[in-house]
Design a protein around this motif. Structure first.
Motif, PDB file in Angstrom:
ATOM      1  N   PHE A  15     -50.174 -51.692  -7.528  1.00 37.68           N
ATOM      2  CA  PHE A  15     -50.799 -52.893  -6.983  1.00 37.68           C
ATOM      3  C   PHE A  15     -52.252 -52.581  -6.691  1.00 37.68           C
ATOM      4  CE2 PHE A  15     -50.391 -57.047  -5.547  1.00 37.68           C
ATOM      5  CZ  PHE A  15     -51.155 -57.194  -4.412  1.00 37.68           C
ATOM      6  N   SER A  16     -53.156 -53.523  -7.011  1.00 40.22           N
ATOM      7  CA  SER A  16     -54.564 -53.169  -7.014  1.00 40.22           C
ATOM      8  C   SER A  16     -55.221 -53.155  -5.633  1.00 40.22           C
ATOM      9  CB  SER A  16     -55.320 -54.140  -7.920  1.00 40.22           C
ATOM     10  OG  SER A  16     -55.117 -55.442  -7.446  1.00 40.22           O
ATOM     11  N   THR A  17     -54.770 -54.038  -4.722  1.00 46.76           N
ATOM     12  CA  THR A  17     -55.433 -54.120  -3.425  1.00 46.76           C
ATOM     13  C   THR A  17     -55.202 -52.836  -2.628  1.00 46.76           C
ATOM     14  OG1 THR A  17     -54.849 -56.421  -3.480  1.00 46.76           O
ATOM     15  CG2 THR A  17     -55.675 -55.603  -1.402  1.00 46.76           C
ATOM     16  N   ALA A  18     -56.211 -52.410  -1.894  1.00 46.41           N
ATOM     17  CA  ALA A  18     -56.067 -51.199  -1.092  1.00 46.41           C
ATOM     18  C   ALA A  18     -54.928 -51.392  -0.094  1.00 46.41           C
ATOM     19  CB  ALA A  18     -57.353 -50.930  -0.342  1.00 46.41           C
ATOM     20  N   ALA A  19     -54.031 -50.438  -0.040  1.00 48.83           N
ATOM     21  CA  ALA A  19     -52.837 -50.601   0.780  1.00 48.83           C
ATOM     22  C   ALA A  19     -53.092 -50.214   2.231  1.00 48.83           C
ATOM     23  CB  ALA A  19     -51.697 -49.786   0.184  1.00 48.83           C
ATOM     24  N   VAL A  20     -54.140 -50.774   2.791  1.00 46.36           N
ATOM     25  CA  VAL A  20     -54.456 -50.482   4.186  1.00 46.36           C
ATOM     26  C   VAL A  20     -54.580 -51.827   4.900  1.00 46.36           C
ATOM     27  CG1 VAL A  20     -56.109 -49.455   5.780  1.00 46.36           C
ATOM     28  CG2 VAL A  20     -55.765 -48.473   3.499  1.00 46.36           C
ATOM     29  N   GLY A  67     -43.393 -53.510  -6.763  1.00 51.32           N
ATOM     30  CA  GLY A  67     -42.171 -52.723  -6.630  1.00 51.32           C
ATOM     31  C   GLY A  67     -42.091 -51.881  -5.374  1.00 51.32           C
ATOM     32  N   GLU A  68     -43.169 -51.895  -4.568  1.00 50.66           N
ATOM     33  CA  GLU A  68     -43.154 -51.031  -3.389  1.00 50.66           C
ATOM     34  C   GLU A  68     -43.605 -51.776  -2.150  1.00 50.66           C
ATOM     35  OE1 GLU A  68     -45.536 -47.600  -4.194  1.00 50.66           O
ATOM     36  OE2 GLU A  68     -44.377 -47.140  -6.006  1.00 50.66           O
ATOM     37  N   ARG A  69     -43.425 -51.088  -1.048  1.00 47.72           N
ATOM     38  CA  ARG A  69     -43.945 -51.581   0.220  1.00 47.72           C
ATOM     39  C   ARG A  69     -45.464 -51.686   0.113  1.00 47.72           C
ATOM     40  NH1 ARG A  69     -42.922 -48.583   5.928  1.00 47.72           N
ATOM     41  NH2 ARG A  69     -43.500 -50.481   7.016  1.00 47.72           N
ATOM     42  N   PHE A  70     -46.051 -52.624   0.854  1.00 47.79           N
ATOM     43  CA  PHE A  70     -47.501 -52.740   0.906  1.00 47.79           C
ATOM     44  C   PHE A  70     -47.953 -52.307   2.302  1.00 47.79           C
ATOM     45  CE2 PHE A  70     -51.212 -55.345   2.062  1.00 47.79           C
ATOM     46  CZ  PHE A  70     -52.093 -54.943   1.076  1.00 47.79           C
ATOM     47  N   GLY A  71     -48.866 -51.352   2.370  1.00 44.72           N
ATOM     48  CA  GLY A  71     -49.331 -50.859   3.665  1.00 44.72           C
ATOM     49  C   GLY A  71     -48.317 -49.917   4.275  1.00 44.72           C
ATOM     50  N   LYS A  97     -47.323 -50.302   7.848  1.00 46.39           N
ATOM     51  CA  LYS A  97     -46.529 -50.878   8.954  1.00 46.39           C
ATOM     52  C   LYS A  97     -46.219 -52.343   8.679  1.00 46.39           C
ATOM     53  CE  LYS A  97     -50.465 -51.866  11.966  1.00 46.39           C
ATOM     54  NZ  LYS A  97     -51.124 -51.607  13.227  1.00 46.39           N
ATOM     55  N   GLY A  98     -45.283 -52.864   9.472  1.00 44.75           N
ATOM     56  CA  GLY A  98     -44.849 -54.239   9.225  1.00 44.75           C
ATOM     57  C   GLY A  98     -43.977 -54.293   7.978  1.00 44.75           C
ATOM     58  N   TYR A  99     -43.704 -55.534   7.529  1.00 48.42           N
ATOM     59  CA  TYR A  99     -42.705 -55.725   6.474  1.00 48.42           C
ATOM     60  C   TYR A  99     -43.309 -56.306   5.204  1.00 48.42           C
ATOM     61  CZ  TYR A  99     -40.167 -55.335  10.877  1.00 48.42           C
ATOM     62  OH  TYR A  99     -39.718 -54.930  12.105  1.00 48.42           O
ATOM     63  N   PHE A 100     -44.472 -55.778   4.811  1.00 47.15           N
ATOM     64  CA  PHE A 100     -45.158 -56.292   3.617  1.00 47.15           C
ATOM     65  C   PHE A 100     -44.593 -55.653   2.347  1.00 47.15           C
ATOM     66  CE2 PHE A 100     -48.047 -56.679   7.172  1.00 47.15           C
ATOM     67  CZ  PHE A 100     -48.681 -57.891   6.978  1.00 47.15           C
ATOM     68  N   ILE A 101     -44.478 -56.466   1.303  1.00 50.46           N
ATOM     69  CA  ILE A 101     -44.007 -55.955   0.008  1.00 50.46           C
ATOM     70  C   ILE A 101     -44.971 -56.412  -1.086  1.00 50.46           C
ATOM     71  CG2 ILE A 101     -42.158 -56.146  -1.726  1.00 50.46           C
ATOM     72  CD1 ILE A 101     -40.159 -56.213   0.540  1.00 50.46           C
ATOM     73  N   GLN A 102     -45.250 -55.533  -2.017  1.00 53.22           N
ATOM     74  CA  GLN A 102     -46.137 -55.881  -3.118  1.00 53.22           C
ATOM     75  C   GLN A 102     -45.526 -56.996  -3.975  1.00 53.22           C
ATOM     76  OE1 GLN A 102     -46.325 -52.192  -5.199  1.00 53.22           O
ATOM     77  NE2 GLN A 102     -47.850 -51.299  -3.814  1.00 53.22           N
ATOM     78  N   PRO A 103     -46.352 -57.966  -4.372  1.00 50.93           N
ATOM     79  CA  PRO A 103     -45.847 -58.956  -5.329  1.00 50.93           C
ATOM     80  C   PRO A 103     -45.346 -58.218  -6.570  1.00 50.93           C
ATOM     81  CG  PRO A 103     -47.965 -59.635  -4.447  1.00 50.93           C
ATOM     82  CD  PRO A 103     -47.735 -58.225  -3.977  1.00 50.93           C
ATOM     83  N   THR A 104     -44.123 -58.522  -6.953  1.00 53.70           N
ATOM     84  CA  THR A 104     -43.450 -57.719  -7.974  1.00 53.70           C
ATOM     85  C   THR A 104     -43.005 -58.609  -9.130  1.00 53.70           C
ATOM     86  OG1 THR A 104     -42.732 -56.173  -6.276  1.00 53.70           O
ATOM     87  CG2 THR A 104     -41.438 -56.215  -8.316  1.00 53.70           C
ATOM     88  N   VAL A 105     -43.201 -58.125 -10.328  1.00 57.27           N
ATOM     89  CA  VAL A 105     -42.747 -58.862 -11.519  1.00 57.27           C
ATOM     90  C   VAL A 105     -41.865 -57.944 -12.365  1.00 57.27           C
ATOM     91  CG1 VAL A 105     -43.453 -60.062 -13.639  1.00 57.27           C
ATOM     92  CG2 VAL A 105     -44.843 -60.298 -11.563  1.00 57.27           C
ATOM     93  N   PHE A 106     -40.693 -58.469 -12.732  1.00 58.05           N
ATOM     94  CA  PHE A 106     -39.797 -57.783 -13.659  1.00 58.05           C
ATOM     95  C   PHE A 106     -39.660 -58.601 -14.934  1.00 58.05           C
ATOM     96  CE2 PHE A 106     -37.709 -55.674  -9.937  1.00 58.05           C
ATOM     97  CZ  PHE A 106     -37.617 -54.384 -10.443  1.00 58.05           C
ATOM     98  N   SER A 107     -39.574 -57.937 -16.057  1.00 54.56           N
ATOM     99  CA  SER A 107     -39.125 -58.621 -17.278  1.00 54.56           C
ATOM    100  C   SER A 107     -37.839 -57.934 -17.735  1.00 54.56           C
ATOM    101  CB  SER A 107     -40.204 -58.562 -18.362  1.00 54.56           C
ATOM    102  OG  SER A 107     -40.516 -57.218 -18.649  1.00 54.56           O
ATOM    103  N   ASN A 108     -37.195 -58.504 -18.757  1.00 56.83           N
ATOM    104  CA  ASN A 108     -35.903 -57.974 -19.242  1.00 56.83           C
ATOM    105  C   ASN A 108     -34.887 -57.850 -18.113  1.00 56.83           C
ATOM    106  OD1 ASN A 108     -36.837 -57.536 -21.932  1.00 56.83           O
ATOM    107  ND2 ASN A 108     -37.996 -55.796 -21.124  1.00 56.83           N
ATOM    108  N   VAL A 109     -34.718 -58.955 -17.398  1.00 60.07           N
ATOM    109  CA  VAL A 109     -33.915 -58.907 -16.181  1.00 60.07           C
ATOM    110  C   VAL A 109     -32.515 -59.431 -16.416  1.00 60.07           C
ATOM    111  CG1 VAL A 109     -33.811 -59.801 -13.841  1.00 60.07           C
ATOM    112  CG2 VAL A 109     -36.001 -59.442 -14.922  1.00 60.07           C
ATOM    113  N   LYS A 110     -31.558 -58.914 -15.648  1.00 61.49           N
ATOM    114  CA  LYS A 110     -30.211 -59.496 -15.680  1.00 61.49           C
ATOM    115  C   LYS A 110     -29.965 -60.364 -14.463  1.00 61.49           C
ATOM    116  CE  LYS A 110     -28.518 -55.808 -18.481  1.00 61.49           C
ATOM    117  NZ  LYS A 110     -29.669 -54.922 -18.258  1.00 61.49           N
ATOM    118  N   ASP A 111     -30.365 -59.910 -13.291  1.00 63.41           N
ATOM    119  CA  ASP A 111     -30.064 -60.648 -12.065  1.00 63.41           C
ATOM    120  C   ASP A 111     -31.327 -60.764 -11.231  1.00 63.41           C
ATOM    121  OD1 ASP A 111     -28.232 -62.023 -10.722  1.00 63.41           O
ATOM    122  OD2 ASP A 111     -27.204 -60.303  -9.833  1.00 63.41           O
TER     123      ASP A 111
END
Ligand code: ADP
Length: 492
Positions: free
Chosen positions: A3-8, A372-376, A378-392
């Motif tokens: 993810f491009s934004t600085a994770a701070v 796919g990962e936590r962002f930062g 502390k707190g409950y931030f998650i990186q915007p995540t994109v999957f392709s070839n997905v089943k569920d």
């Protein structure tokens, strides 16, 4: 693929709003819980305590139900003129508008959603919804029925009684409005249990309702947990109706509790795995933006999120490249900052759940396009995540992109789900739009748009996404009894 934004994350902004209401609201009074217990409500940006809130349990539900019962059986509310009820609802909407900034701040603080979203979308929709149902209050009436025999027959549409309402944390104020608006317009009294993650705004607005002239006992708010306070409400013998929004698993419990107690009618608004279908004739850039919005809006925490993005094979690869670029540009951080599109997930449970789903996506050989990962840290931030070839697909800020070939096939695949809450179709071909709208088994089909929630538009699910409809004229029947009154005609 980081993810491009600085994770701070910088120090969280403390909103200027004061937290004045943390007790239960029963019979027009703020009171401690019978047990004296409280529970903490947390700031999802940090996991720190915002406030300690009175924790309602069975005894508090009993107290609240008897207040609502008395207000229904003896009080002025169901008996007062519908016009007067309507005016109280309108005065309340005005008070909410006056306090709109404080309410939006409180909503963001407790929930983690972007302040701009709360302020410019959810609060105005809240106000609009009360205007809408205030308009219905004096337009609810029965029929005269032509009978075969010499009888005068009429129907009276009466309020159903004491309504129990249980709401979730993803849209605390809007869910309050969808439930309370129609119930009050029809003349019912209410015991509402807010979600344990987000108890603050319901107490605030309920206080405003009393300032607007709502009689005591008509609207009672019990904060607390599901298996205790929520279950006590759903199984109460003196509650005449229960309305619930939340997970499908809990919806089944509510239905059982209603059946085991007094067979109170139940409306359920539950989960979904809503398809968003992008046809080959679609304008790709607009489709990318709309599919992004359909999934990532509100941190991906919408029951109707477009969580299965089906893209026609001809535009699939270009779409993925663009969807990924858009997700990488999504701004994540303190939801009080103006430029932020995505705040934290609601709590550590959801946060862990989403990270777990992401891991199982990776383990099942779906292609992780970005995030796919936590962002930062502390707190409950998650990186915007994109999957392709997905089943569920996954509940959270995780877009799952699937490929399709033709319309019949994609309708079949879209419908191959136990859920049927909503669906989106993006196409410039009217025939495709019509075929899909009729073919998709879902309570809402958005064509070339998504998440349009006007007060008059009914919302609800097919299949395991729920029972009944909220909003619009359809919600009134949830809160009304129909009484047939028959009398002989003297001179037929
Ligand atoms: P979510 O996954 O959105 O948290 P839940 O269904 O767990 O969904 O919660 C939605 C609402 O239902 C909340 O107000 C919660 O407290 C309530 N709830 C959870 N479990 C029960 C239960 N067993 N009985 C009644 N209400 C419940």
């Amino acid at each position: 693929q980081r993810f491009s934004t600085a994770a701070v994350l910088e120090e969280p902004i403390t909103p200027p709003v004061q937290i004045n209401y943390t007790k239960l609201l029963i019979n027009g009074q703020f009171v401690d819980s019978a047990s004296g217990k409280t529970f903490p409500t947390l700031d999802p940006r940090t996991g720190e305590v915002i406030a300690h809130v009175a924790e309602g349990d069975k005894e508090d539900i009993n107290r609240a139900v008897s207040a609502a019962r008395k207000a229904f059986d003896e009080g002025p509310w169901p008996k007062m003129s519908a016009y007067e009820r309507s005016r109280i609802m309108l005065r309340f909407a005005d008070l909410v508008e006056k306090n709109i900034q404080e309410l939006a701040q409180l909503e963001t603080w407790d929930n983690g959603k972007p302040y701009q979203q709360a302020l410019t979308a959810e609060l105005p929709m809240f106000v609009r919804l009360f205007h809408y149902y205030a308009g219905w209050a004096d337009k609810i009436h029965g029929l005269t029925v032509p009978a075969d025999g010499p009888h005068h027959v009429q129907t009276l549409h009466e309020p159903i009684g004491v309504a129990g309402q249980i709401i979730p944390w993803n849209f605390p104020l809007l869910m309050f409005a969808w439930k309370v608006g129609p119930a009050l317009a029809c003349g019912n009294t209410i015991v509402l249990k807010s979600a344990e993650q987000t108890p603050l705004t319901a107490l605030y607005v309920a206080k405003l309702f009393h300032e607007a002239g709502l009689p005591e006992g008509v609207l009672n708010i019990v904060s607390g947990y599901g298996p205790t306070a929520g279950a006590a409400l759903a199984s109460h013998m003196d509650v005449d109706k229960i309305a619930f929004t939340g997970s499908t698993e809990t919806g089944k419990i509510i239905l059982e509790l209603a059946a085991q107690s007094n067979l109170k009618p139940v409306t359920l608004e539950l989960g979904g795995k809503s398809p968003f279908i992008i046809c080959e004739d679609a304008d790709i850039d607009r489709a990318v933006e709309l599919a992004h919005f359909a999934l990532f809006f509100n941190q991906g925490q919408c029951c109707c999120a477009g969580s299965r993005t089906y893209v026609h094979e001809k535009i699939h690869d270009e779409f993925i490249a663009k969807a990924k670029a858009r997700a990488l540009k999504r701004t994540v951080g303190d939801p009080f900052k103006k430029e932020i599109e995505q705040g934290p997930q609601i709590d550590s449970e959801q946060f862990q759940k989403v990270l777990g789903y992401i891991k199982s996506g990776i383990d099942s050989n779906a292609t992780l396009e970005c995030g796919g990962e936590r962002f930062g840290s502390k707190g409950y931030f998650i990186q915007p995540t994109v999957f392709s070839n997905v089943k569920d697909e996954i509940f959270g800020p995780v877009q799952s992109i699937l490929k399709f070939k033709d319309i019949d096939e994609v309708i079949r695949r879209a419908n191959a789900s136990r859920y049927g809450l909503a669906a989106g179709v993006f196409t410039s071909n009217i025939d495709t739009a019509n075929t899909m709208s009729r073919g998709l088994r879902a309570g809402t089909v958005w064509v070339n748009c998504f998440d349009v929630f006007d007060a008059g538009i009914p919302f609800g699910g097919y299949k395991m996404s729920g029972i009944g409809r909220e909003k619009g004229v359809y919600s009134l029947s949830n809160y009304l009894q129909v009484k047939a009154v028959v009398s002989p005609l003297k001179n037929p």
